[in-house]
Design a protein around this motif. Sequence first.
Motif, mmCIF file in Angstrom:
data_model
loop_
_atom_site.group_PDB
_atom_site.id
_atom_site.type_symbol
_atom_site.label_atom_id
_atom_site.label_comp_id
_atom_site.label_asym_id
_atom_site.label_seq_id
_atom_site.Cartn_x
_atom_site.Cartn_y
_atom_site.Cartn_z
ATOM 1 N N ALA A 9 17.852 -48.298 -15.736
ATOM 2 C CA ALA A 9 19.226 -48.760 -15.864
ATOM 3 C C ALA A 9 19.470 -49.821 -14.817
ATOM 4 N N GLU A 10 18.686 -49.583 -13.456
ATOM 5 C CA GLU A 10 19.192 -50.563 -12.437
ATOM 6 C C GLU A 10 18.314 -51.903 -12.721
ATOM 7 N N GLU A 11 17.178 -51.854 -13.539
ATOM 8 C CA GLU A 11 16.383 -53.190 -13.775
ATOM 9 C C GLU A 11 17.168 -53.815 -14.605
ATOM 10 N N PHE A 12 17.708 -53.180 -15.648
ATOM 11 C CA PHE A 12 18.337 -53.839 -16.835
ATOM 12 C C PHE A 12 19.596 -53.267 -17.089
ATOM 13 N N PRO A 13 20.689 -53.678 -16.075
ATOM 14 C CA PRO A 13 22.079 -52.838 -15.980
ATOM 15 C C PRO A 13 22.881 -53.493 -17.184
#
Length: 84
Positions: A9-13
């Motif tokens: 989720a942080e890599e592909f917000p």
Amino acid sequence: MTYKPHDLAEEFPEDIEVLHHLKATRGHFAVLADRYGEVNGKINRIEEQLDAASDTRLEDLKKERLTLLDQIGRMIRDARAVGA
């Protein structure tokens, strides 16, 4: 030292909905995402010095995480291209 968790989720917000959709509808994506979470968790535990590992083991895990991230990223881009 503080380490970045590298959760998907942080890599592909900007692709949270796509991540959920792919995980729910595509088995292979779910397997990759689950494996990414496992590898990422191992790396975080090593970096936080909760688990011990050689430098070689840590680098191997980081390479695997990057490979998984590349595969997941391609699947997300493909899903966006077809409007999934």
